[in-house]
Design a protein around this motif. Sequence first.
Motif, PDB file in Angstrom:
ATOM      1  N   TYR A  25       0.613  -1.133   0.159  1.00 30.52           N
ATOM      2  CA  TYR A  25       0.086  -0.052   0.056  1.00 30.52           C
ATOM      3  C   TYR A  25       0.870   1.174   0.181  1.00 30.52           C
ATOM      4  CZ  TYR A  25      -3.301   3.577   1.473  1.00 30.52           C
ATOM      5  OH  TYR A  25      -4.127   4.839   1.599  1.00 30.52           O
ATOM      6  N   GLU A  26       1.916   1.376   0.825  1.00 27.78           N
ATOM      7  CA  GLU A  26       2.645   2.503   0.893  1.00 27.78           C
ATOM      8  C   GLU A  26       3.430   2.595  -0.467  1.00 27.78           C
ATOM      9  OE1 GLU A  26       5.806   3.175   3.853  1.00 27.78           O
ATOM     10  OE2 GLU A  26       4.384   2.065   5.418  1.00 27.78           O
ATOM     11  N   TRP A  27       3.796   1.590  -1.055  1.00 28.99           N
ATOM     12  CA  TRP A  27       4.683   1.451  -2.448  1.00 28.99           C
ATOM     13  C   TRP A  27       3.707   2.139  -3.350  1.00 28.99           C
ATOM     14  CZ3 TRP A  27       5.901  -3.137  -5.673  1.00 28.99           C
ATOM     15  CH2 TRP A  27       6.667  -2.871  -6.961  1.00 28.99           C
ATOM     16  N   ASP A  31       4.135   5.734  -5.243  1.00 27.68           N
ATOM     17  CA  ASP A  31       4.216   5.724  -6.624  1.00 27.68           C
ATOM     18  C   ASP A  31       3.235   6.656  -7.307  1.00 27.68           C
ATOM     19  OD1 ASP A  31       5.621   4.620  -9.057  1.00 27.68           O
ATOM     20  OD2 ASP A  31       3.834   3.384  -9.296  1.00 27.68           O
ATOM     21  N   THR A  32       2.191   6.636  -6.885  1.00 28.37           N
ATOM     22  CA  THR A  32       0.964   7.472  -7.579  1.00 28.37           C
ATOM     23  C   THR A  32       1.483   8.920  -7.264  1.00 28.37           C
ATOM     24  OG1 THR A  32      -0.554   5.961  -6.883  1.00 28.37           O
ATOM     25  CG2 THR A  32      -1.329   8.250  -7.387  1.00 28.37           C
ATOM     26  N   ILE A  33       1.784   9.209  -6.009  1.00 33.19           N
ATOM     27  CA  ILE A  33       2.500  10.743  -5.781  1.00 33.19           C
ATOM     28  C   ILE A  33       3.512  11.250  -6.700  1.00 33.19           C
ATOM     29  CG2 ILE A  33       3.432  12.011  -4.141  1.00 33.19           C
ATOM     30  CD1 ILE A  33       1.800  10.372  -2.180  1.00 33.19           C
ATOM     31  N   ILE A  34       4.622  10.012  -6.903  1.00 29.97           N
ATOM     32  CA  ILE A  34       5.718  10.584  -7.693  1.00 29.97           C
ATOM     33  C   ILE A  34       5.184  10.659  -9.275  1.00 29.97           C
ATOM     34  CG2 ILE A  34       7.910   9.425  -8.588  1.00 29.97           C
ATOM     35  CD1 ILE A  34       8.040  10.490  -5.733  1.00 29.97           C
ATOM     36  N   LEU A  48      10.651   6.020  -2.351  1.00 30.99           N
ATOM     37  CA  LEU A  48       9.912   5.261  -3.038  1.00 30.99           C
ATOM     38  C   LEU A  48      10.877   4.097  -3.304  1.00 30.99           C
ATOM     39  CD1 LEU A  48       7.686   4.212  -4.968  1.00 30.99           C
ATOM     40  CD2 LEU A  48       9.021   5.524  -6.684  1.00 30.99           C
ATOM     41  N   ALA A  49      12.149   4.262  -3.514  1.00 34.55           N
ATOM     42  CA  ALA A  49      13.300   3.072  -3.702  1.00 34.55           C
ATOM     43  C   ALA A  49      13.362   2.307  -2.380  1.00 34.55           C
ATOM     44  CB  ALA A  49      14.326   3.488  -4.169  1.00 34.55           C
ATOM     45  N   LEU A  50      13.385   2.800  -1.349  1.00 28.09           N
ATOM     46  CA  LEU A  50      13.509   2.172  -0.038  1.00 28.09           C
ATOM     47  C   LEU A  50      12.344   1.392   0.253  1.00 28.09           C
ATOM     48  CD1 LEU A  50      15.031   1.893   2.626  1.00 28.09           C
ATOM     49  CD2 LEU A  50      13.908   3.673   3.556  1.00 28.09           C
TER      50      LEU A  50
END
Length: 71
Positions: A25-27, A31-34, A48-50
């Motif tokens: 969910y966090e990813w 990802d959506t924000i980025i 995001l990478a972390l």
Amino acid sequence: MFGKQKKLKKEMDQELLVRIRKMKYEWESLDTIIEQSIEPSEEGLNDLALVKAKYFYLLREARYRGINALS
């Protein structure tokens, strides 16, 4: 004694599944924000990478334990 170990393993497996769902969910959220950002910050890309690395690590742990994490 073996019953207690099985119960503990089952509890740990359930906790692992919860953490996997949370990381996914966090990813997806990051990802959506980025993707919607015009110029994503370096810190955002690092976060995001972390989160992605943590998610895949948890998936590998689930595979090692023999549990299906994607269902």
